[in-house]
Design a protein around this motif. Sequence first.
Motif, mmCIF file in Angstrom:
data_model
loop_
_atom_site.group_PDB
_atom_site.id
_atom_site.type_symbol
_atom_site.label_atom_id
_atom_site.label_comp_id
_atom_site.label_asym_id
_atom_site.label_seq_id
_atom_site.Cartn_x
_atom_site.Cartn_y
_atom_site.Cartn_z
ATOM 1 N N LEU A 46 12.931 18.483 19.487
ATOM 2 C CA LEU A 46 12.358 18.942 18.229
ATOM 3 C C LEU A 46 11.310 17.976 17.671
ATOM 4 N N SER A 49 7.610 18.667 16.877
ATOM 5 C CA SER A 49 7.275 19.625 15.831
ATOM 6 C C SER A 49 7.695 19.192 14.440
ATOM 7 N N TYR A 50 8.702 18.305 14.364
ATOM 8 C CA TYR A 50 9.287 17.943 13.075
ATOM 9 C C TYR A 50 9.567 16.442 13.018
ATOM 10 N N ALA A 266 17.062 24.258 20.610
ATOM 11 C CA ALA A 266 15.842 23.800 19.936
ATOM 12 C C ALA A 266 14.800 24.909 19.900
ATOM 13 N N ARG A 270 13.468 26.532 16.398
ATOM 14 C CA ARG A 270 12.043 26.532 16.072
ATOM 15 C C ARG A 270 11.572 27.958 15.774
ATOM 16 N N GLN A 271 12.054 28.905 16.570
ATOM 17 C CA GLN A 271 11.687 30.305 16.362
ATOM 18 C C GLN A 271 12.170 30.806 15.000
ATOM 19 N N ASP A 274 10.170 29.032 12.156
ATOM 20 C CA ASP A 274 8.798 29.525 12.089
ATOM 21 C C ASP A 274 8.758 30.909 11.450
#
Length: 280
Positions: A46, A49-50, A266, A270-271, A274
């Motif tokens: 992750l 992205s974060y 993960a 994320r999906q 988002d």
Amino acid sequence: MPATTGTLSVPDAVLHYRVEGVGPPLLISESGEGDADRSADLVARLAESYSVITYDRRGLSRSRPDFPERGASLTEHADDVHRLLTALADSPVRMLGCSLGAVIGMHVAVRHPGRIHTLVAHEPVAPRLLPDHERIRHVRELATLRNLYDREGLDATIPEIARTLGIDPAHTDAEPGLTPQPMNARRIANFDHFIRHDFTAVIQDTLDTSALKNAGTHIVPAIGRTTPHTAFDRRCAVALAELLGHETVDFPGGHNGNTSHPRAYAARLRQVLDLTFTTR
């Protein structure tokens, strides 16, 4: 980007935390005896992205309470999270709460509006979400497990905890290539604190479930794909979804899918996050 660690002084305790990655802040609040390192495989997937924040709940590993024999209530755990996020994040954050961590997240949503934008609540161990007859039965079950630990120790209790959560230790399901975290002295001590004190916190929980419907936090009730439909934790997630008028969202693995299926988990997290941020 290398991870950074730090400590934060809070009332009656010092918390240990870890931050890894770049991007908007994402807090992971672990289940059971999980500390800041328990989701290392998930965090690694992750971090692109974060900015992923993990921490040792007070009483676990490096988070030192001033009065370790007392334990902490779930509202105190929630206040710890609030103070941690105040120190580390300038805006409302995303949060993944697993099991006990999901209940802590729900308390934050009610007690500290605006602190969490989205909470993915994976199989919260929250008896107060259930009808009275189920709630009473599961509270008694947790008390029985606590008494079993006092009488017979960890080896006898872990299989019964697993059964309660719909986990079958004889048929483990995990992504290939994972290195299991050893049951070392630190994890044994964490289990001791979790069973002795956090079981009591769950039994004595005062969560106002009706307040969740009007909380500013967007709460996503999540279930593990392999968690049995009758399991206590899945029933809590389903009850949460019914309370909020939402559908449950499924994730890879079972109750501990965040550690057993970090790659797929993960991607799914994320999906979900988002989608939440593009539709709200």
